[in-house]
Design a protein around this motif. Sequence first.
Motif, PDB file in Angstrom:
ATOM      1  N   SER A 188     -11.031  33.274 -11.626  1.00 32.57           N
ATOM      2  CA  SER A 188     -10.827  31.886 -11.198  1.00 32.57           C
ATOM      3  C   SER A 188     -12.119  31.084 -11.311  1.00 32.57           C
ATOM      4  O   SER A 188     -13.222  31.648 -11.185  1.00 32.57           O
ATOM      5  N   PRO A 189     -12.021  29.768 -11.547  1.00 32.43           N
ATOM      6  CA  PRO A 189     -13.226  28.930 -11.636  1.00 32.43           C
ATOM      7  C   PRO A 189     -14.093  29.001 -10.386  1.00 32.43           C
ATOM      8  O   PRO A 189     -15.326  28.960 -10.477  1.00 32.43           O
ATOM      9  N   VAL A 190     -13.464  29.105  -9.212  1.00 35.85           N
ATOM     10  CA  VAL A 190     -14.242  29.178  -7.972  1.00 35.85           C
ATOM     11  C   VAL A 190     -15.029  30.483  -7.905  1.00 35.85           C
ATOM     12  O   VAL A 190     -16.211  30.500  -7.535  1.00 35.85           O
ATOM     13  N   ALA A 191     -14.390  31.602  -8.293  1.00 38.47           N
ATOM     14  CA  ALA A 191     -15.077  32.895  -8.277  1.00 38.47           C
ATOM     15  C   ALA A 191     -16.210  32.918  -9.292  1.00 38.47           C
ATOM     16  O   ALA A 191     -17.284  33.483  -9.029  1.00 38.47           O
ATOM     17  N   ILE A 192     -15.995  32.323 -10.461  1.00 34.10           N
ATOM     18  CA  ILE A 192     -17.050  32.256 -11.484  1.00 34.10           C
ATOM     19  C   ILE A 192     -18.254  31.478 -10.945  1.00 34.10           C
ATOM     20  O   ILE A 192     -19.402  31.929 -11.042  1.00 34.10           O
ATOM     21  N   THR A 193     -17.975  30.313 -10.365  1.00 39.71           N
ATOM     22  CA  THR A 193     -19.047  29.471  -9.838  1.00 39.71           C
ATOM     23  C   THR A 193     -19.760  30.163  -8.687  1.00 39.71           C
ATOM     24  O   THR A 193     -21.001  30.182  -8.619  1.00 39.71           O
ATOM     25  N   ALA A 194     -18.975  30.744  -7.778  1.00 39.66           N
ATOM     26  CA  ALA A 194     -19.561  31.406  -6.609  1.00 39.66           C
ATOM     27  C   ALA A 194     -20.424  32.588  -7.022  1.00 39.66           C
ATOM     28  O   ALA A 194     -21.584  32.705  -6.598  1.00 39.66           O
ATOM     29  N   GLY A 195     -19.877  33.459  -7.855  1.00 44.41           N
ATOM     30  CA  GLY A 195     -20.618  34.649  -8.257  1.00 44.41           C
ATOM     31  C   GLY A 195     -21.897  34.321  -9.000  1.00 44.41           C
ATOM     32  O   GLY A 195     -22.975  34.861  -8.703  1.00 44.41           O
ATOM     33  N   SER A 251     -12.375  33.853   1.057  1.00 49.74           N
ATOM     34  CA  SER A 251     -11.329  34.233   0.107  1.00 49.74           C
ATOM     35  C   SER A 251     -11.516  35.663  -0.405  1.00 49.74           C
ATOM     36  O   SER A 251     -12.460  35.926  -1.159  1.00 49.74           O
ATOM     37  N   PRO A 252     -10.641  36.591  -0.018  1.00 48.57           N
ATOM     38  CA  PRO A 252     -10.717  37.963  -0.544  1.00 48.57           C
ATOM     39  C   PRO A 252     -10.576  38.005  -2.070  1.00 48.57           C
ATOM     40  O   PRO A 252     -11.213  38.842  -2.723  1.00 48.57           O
ATOM     41  N   LYS A 253      -9.761  37.101  -2.630  1.00 48.46           N
ATOM     42  CA  LYS A 253      -9.567  37.067  -4.076  1.00 48.46           C
ATOM     43  C   LYS A 253     -10.863  36.726  -4.791  1.00 48.46           C
ATOM     44  O   LYS A 253     -11.204  37.319  -5.822  1.00 48.46           O
ATOM     45  N   ASN A 254     -11.612  35.763  -4.243  1.00 50.50           N
ATOM     46  CA  ASN A 254     -12.891  35.399  -4.847  1.00 50.50           C
ATOM     47  C   ASN A 254     -13.900  36.538  -4.736  1.00 50.50           C
ATOM     48  O   ASN A 254     -14.679  36.790  -5.662  1.00 50.50           O
ATOM     49  N   ARG A 255     -13.896  37.231  -3.588  1.00 50.84           N
ATOM     50  CA  ARG A 255     -14.809  38.372  -3.411  1.00 50.84           C
ATOM     51  C   ARG A 255     -14.513  39.462  -4.437  1.00 50.84           C
ATOM     52  O   ARG A 255     -15.430  40.057  -5.015  1.00 50.84           O
ATOM     53  N   GLN A 256     -13.236  39.708  -4.671  1.00 49.84           N
ATOM     54  CA  GLN A 256     -12.849  40.723  -5.649  1.00 49.84           C
ATOM     55  C   GLN A 256     -13.292  40.320  -7.052  1.00 49.84           C
ATOM     56  O   GLN A 256     -13.805  41.147  -7.819  1.00 49.84           O
ATOM     57  N   GLY A 257     -13.103  39.040  -7.390  1.00 47.25           N
ATOM     58  CA  GLY A 257     -13.509  38.567  -8.705  1.00 47.25           C
ATOM     59  C   GLY A 257     -15.001  38.702  -8.937  1.00 47.25           C
ATOM     60  O   GLY A 257     -15.442  39.074 -10.030  1.00 47.25           O
ATOM     61  N   VAL A 258     -15.788  38.423  -7.898  1.00 46.15           N
ATOM     62  CA  VAL A 258     -17.252  38.551  -8.002  1.00 46.15           C
ATOM     63  C   VAL A 258     -17.655  40.011  -8.126  1.00 46.15           C
ATOM     64  O   VAL A 258     -18.507  40.367  -8.959  1.00 46.15           O
ATOM     65  N   LYS A 280     -21.849  41.687 -13.324  1.00 50.53           N
ATOM     66  CA  LYS A 280     -22.829  41.760 -14.411  1.00 50.53           C
ATOM     67  C   LYS A 280     -22.739  40.531 -15.324  1.00 50.53           C
ATOM     68  O   LYS A 280     -23.763  39.922 -15.678  1.00 50.53           O
ATOM     69  N   VAL A 281     -21.510  40.180 -15.714  1.00 45.33           N
ATOM     70  CA  VAL A 281     -21.336  38.998 -16.566  1.00 45.33           C
ATOM     71  C   VAL A 281     -21.684  37.732 -15.795  1.00 45.33           C
ATOM     72  O   VAL A 281     -22.306  36.807 -16.331  1.00 45.33           O
ATOM     73  N   LEU A 282     -21.312  37.696 -14.512  1.00 44.41           N
ATOM     74  CA  LEU A 282     -21.636  36.537 -13.677  1.00 44.41           C
ATOM     75  C   LEU A 282     -23.139  36.355 -13.533  1.00 44.41           C
ATOM     76  O   LEU A 282     -23.629  35.227 -13.437  1.00 44.41           O
ATOM     77  N   ALA A 283     -23.875  37.464 -13.523  1.00 46.63           N
ATOM     78  CA  ALA A 283     -25.343  37.371 -13.462  1.00 46.63           C
ATOM     79  C   ALA A 283     -25.881  36.671 -14.701  1.00 46.63           C
ATOM     80  O   ALA A 283     -26.794  35.832 -14.614  1.00 46.63           O
ATOM     81  N   LEU A 284     -25.322  37.000 -15.871  1.00 41.76           N
ATOM     82  CA  LEU A 284     -25.746  36.331 -17.111  1.00 41.76           C
ATOM     83  C   LEU A 284     -25.420  34.846 -17.062  1.00 41.76           C
ATOM     84  O   LEU A 284     -26.237  33.996 -17.442  1.00 41.76           O
ATOM     85  N   VAL A 285     -24.206  34.512 -16.596  1.00 45.33           N
ATOM     86  CA  VAL A 285     -23.813  33.102 -16.495  1.00 45.33           C
ATOM     87  C   VAL A 285     -24.727  32.371 -15.524  1.00 45.33           C
ATOM     88  O   VAL A 285     -25.148  31.229 -15.777  1.00 45.33           O
TER      89      VAL A 285
END
Length: 298
Positions: free
Chosen positions: A181-188, A54-61, A66-71
């Motif tokens: 998106s929830p998927v991008a948050i989880t993936a990242g 998913s290109p959209k998920n890659r963009q979100g990550v 930085k924030v995803l690293a904290l999560v």
Amino acid sequence: MSNRDLIIFVTLSFMWSLSFIFYRVGVPEFGSLAFASLRVVFAGLVMLVFVLLSPKNRQGVRENWKVLALVGLFSAAIPFVLFSFSARSINAGVLAVLNASVPMMSGFIASTFFKDKLSRKQILGLVIGVIGVIILMSESLFGGQGAESGSGLLPMGYALLACVGYALGANITRNYLFNVSPVAITAGSLIIASVIMLPIALYEFPYGKSISLNAWVSVICIGVFSTAIALIFMNQLIKSIGPMRATSITLVIPIFAIIFGYLLLGEALDTPAIIGSMVILFGTYLSLELSFKKMLKS
């Protein structure tokens, strides 16, 4: 809360309650750090597929790494390690009960640091839910078999610190990743966490030790189902109903743990378990601000 959110809520309760069984099976053979690290690595590998497709998920990550690293640290890496240490000496039921402190911590963090006010009904529901947890834990608190199998303040402290991580991660997700998106948050978050944990997994892996099939199944299932897929559902709930209401799922998990203990392990259903479960369900109903009339109409 919509019927869709409620279905996700119940499904997630089921999936996460099994994680405490997986801990008890896998940790004694892999060790705490190896099991927790492998859990994150397997989850990260699953979510890597979602990113690659998913290109959209890659963009979100990319835009929120930085924030995803904290999560990833607060919602995955750190809590998983702490719970793995706790699982060495605390039984699955007590772990599930301690995990039920998350919504209170999440509500405190949300109202104190993010100005997310709770209604009186939500506060009352949380208090009632905690009372139900205390009833469930009454034998461990005031004597009996639970006190022997789950004794030790330090392991319980590890579990409570893990709950602080879950609560903080949920609030960060709600307030700083609302457009992702929830998927991008989880993936990242899981991919970044898995990169951090991979060296630990390689270093701590019990080379030369025979690992049973049950232990391998446990670490794979907890990584794929109780982490990767479960966190997609959880992030969807956080975005939909808020961190406090979403994390109140942990009040229901001990009920599933008791049911699994009864059905799979032959454990007795005692009076505190039945009463505590009913109290927890009522408290959860209030904290989620559910309405049977609205549910029947929709």
